[in-house]
Design a protein around this motif. Structure first.
Motif, mmCIF file in Angstrom:
data_model
loop_
_atom_site.group_PDB
_atom_site.id
_atom_site.type_symbol
_atom_site.label_atom_id
_atom_site.label_comp_id
_atom_site.label_asym_id
_atom_site.label_seq_id
_atom_site.Cartn_x
_atom_site.Cartn_y
_atom_site.Cartn_z
ATOM 1 N N PHE A 33 10.885 1.687 11.574
ATOM 2 C CA PHE A 33 9.722 0.809 11.446
ATOM 3 C C PHE A 33 8.750 0.977 12.617
ATOM 4 O O PHE A 33 7.608 0.549 12.539
ATOM 5 N N GLN A 34 9.184 1.603 13.699
ATOM 6 C CA GLN A 34 8.330 1.793 14.868
ATOM 7 C C GLN A 34 7.093 2.608 14.508
ATOM 8 O O GLN A 34 7.211 3.749 14.051
ATOM 9 N N GLY A 35 5.921 2.005 14.681
ATOM 10 C CA GLY A 35 4.672 2.731 14.490
ATOM 11 C C GLY A 35 4.395 3.166 13.062
ATOM 12 O O GLY A 35 3.541 4.010 12.827
ATOM 13 N N HIS A 36 5.096 2.625 12.102
ATOM 14 C CA HIS A 36 4.883 3.029 10.691
ATOM 15 C C HIS A 36 4.762 1.790 9.835
ATOM 16 O O HIS A 36 5.672 1.415 9.123
ATOM 17 N N PHE A 37 3.776 1.178 9.834
ATOM 18 C CA PHE A 37 2.455 1.234 10.466
ATOM 19 C C PHE A 37 2.332 0.073 11.452
ATOM 20 O O PHE A 37 3.061 -0.900 11.312
ATOM 21 N N ALA A 41 5.048 -3.277 9.012
ATOM 22 C CA ALA A 41 6.188 -2.354 9.051
ATOM 23 C C ALA A 41 6.621 -2.024 7.627
ATOM 24 O O ALA A 41 6.864 -2.919 6.823
ATOM 25 N N ILE A 42 6.663 -0.727 7.314
ATOM 26 C CA ILE A 42 7.163 -0.290 6.009
ATOM 27 C C ILE A 42 8.160 0.849 6.215
ATOM 28 O O ILE A 42 8.083 1.605 7.177
ATOM 29 N N LEU A 43 9.098 0.941 5.292
ATOM 30 C CA LEU A 43 10.129 1.978 5.364
ATOM 31 C C LEU A 43 9.561 3.294 4.831
ATOM 32 O O LEU A 43 9.164 3.362 3.668
ATOM 33 N N PRO A 44 9.497 4.338 5.661
ATOM 34 C CA PRO A 44 8.954 5.618 5.201
ATOM 35 C C PRO A 44 9.769 6.219 4.049
ATOM 36 O O PRO A 44 10.997 6.100 4.007
ATOM 37 N N GLY A 45 9.079 6.872 3.130
ATOM 38 C CA GLY A 45 9.729 7.521 1.997
ATOM 39 C C GLY A 45 10.737 8.572 2.423
ATOM 40 O O GLY A 45 11.788 8.723 1.794
ATOM 41 N N VAL A 46 10.445 9.298 3.478
ATOM 42 C CA VAL A 46 11.358 10.349 3.934
ATOM 43 C C VAL A 46 12.689 9.741 4.384
ATOM 44 O O VAL A 46 13.750 10.352 4.209
ATOM 45 N N VAL A 47 12.655 8.534 4.921
ATOM 46 C CA VAL A 47 13.896 7.853 5.320
ATOM 47 C C VAL A 47 14.675 7.436 4.075
ATOM 48 O O VAL A 47 15.897 7.587 4.015
ATOM 49 N N GLN A 48 13.971 6.956 3.064
ATOM 50 C CA GLN A 48 14.640 6.599 1.817
ATOM 51 C C GLN A 48 15.351 7.815 1.219
ATOM 52 O O GLN A 48 16.480 7.714 0.727
ATOM 53 N N LEU A 49 14.711 8.978 1.274
ATOM 54 C CA LEU A 49 15.339 10.204 0.768
ATOM 55 C C LEU A 49 16.544 10.599 1.619
ATOM 56 O O LEU A 49 17.573 11.032 1.090
ATOM 57 N N ASP A 50 16.430 10.435 2.929
ATOM 58 C CA ASP A 50 17.545 10.735 3.818
ATOM 59 C C ASP A 50 18.744 9.858 3.482
ATOM 60 O O ASP A 50 19.886 10.328 3.438
ATOM 61 N N ILE A 77 6.865 0.422 -4.846
ATOM 62 C CA ILE A 77 6.657 -0.773 -4.022
ATOM 63 C C ILE A 77 7.217 -0.494 -2.630
ATOM 64 O O ILE A 77 8.348 -0.028 -2.498
ATOM 65 N N ILE A 78 6.446 -0.801 -1.602
ATOM 66 C CA ILE A 78 6.908 -0.547 -0.239
ATOM 67 C C ILE A 78 8.103 -1.429 0.097
ATOM 68 O O ILE A 78 8.285 -2.510 -0.458
ATOM 69 N N VAL A 79 8.926 -0.948 1.015
ATOM 70 C CA VAL A 79 10.100 -1.674 1.498
ATOM 71 C C VAL A 79 9.778 -2.163 2.903
ATOM 72 O O VAL A 79 9.377 -1.386 3.765
ATOM 73 N N LYS A 80 9.959 -3.465 3.106
ATOM 74 C CA LYS A 80 9.655 -4.103 4.390
ATOM 75 C C LYS A 80 10.938 -4.601 5.051
ATOM 76 O O LYS A 80 11.989 -4.674 4.408
ATOM 77 N N PRO A 81 10.833 -4.980 6.334
ATOM 78 C CA PRO A 81 12.004 -5.543 7.022
ATOM 79 C C PRO A 81 12.552 -6.764 6.284
ATOM 80 O O PRO A 81 11.799 -7.531 5.674
ATOM 81 N N ASN A 82 13.865 -6.915 6.348
ATOM 82 C CA ASN A 82 14.613 -8.031 5.765
ATOM 83 C C ASN A 82 14.713 -8.006 4.240
ATOM 84 O O ASN A 82 15.237 -8.949 3.654
#
Length: 118
Positions: A33-37, A41-50, A77-82
């Motif tokens: 979530f650091q710096g994205h954005f 804070a949203i979970l990057p797609g590349v992390v979801q793929l990882d 739909i974006i994924v946010k904290p919690n």
């Protein structure tokens, strides 16, 4: 200084030879979530793929080093904290696995991991 984590809290809901259903709790202190954005804070797609690759290997013993493509990839739909999301992994063919992330907010992402036939 915040202690960051790299994976969500993961709970196995159900599993068979061909599929697994996981509940993932996305922590606020997730490193990605650091710096994205900065504003949201949203979970990057590349992390979801990882995570898809990680859990395919962990729960279905898939050799993800043999992945040759990700087909029908959609981020809805974006994924946010919690958020609490479910990750469903299913074997579609001998060399193809589908994945989908969903929650009470709706469908977050989906696609198919294709492995080499060799």
């Amino acid at each position: 200084m915040t202690d960051f984590v790299y994976k969500p809290d993961c709970h196995l809901i159900e599993q068979s030879e061909e599929h697994v259903l996981l509940k993932l709790k996305i922590p606020e202190n997730l490193y990605y979530f650091q710096g994205h954005f900065p504003q949201v804070a949203i979970l990057p797609g590349v992390v979801q793929l990882d995570w898809v690759m990680h859990y395919l290997n962990k729960y279905l013993a898939v050799d993800t080093s043999k992945a040759v493509s990700i087909d029908a990839l959609k981020f809805q739909i974006i994924v946010k904290p919690n958020y609490e999301i479910e990750l469903c992994l299913k074997q579609v063919k001998a060399n193809k696995f589908s994945f989908s992330y969903s929650s009470t907010q709706g469908q977050h992402a989906s696609g198919k991991v294709v492995l080499t036939d060799e």
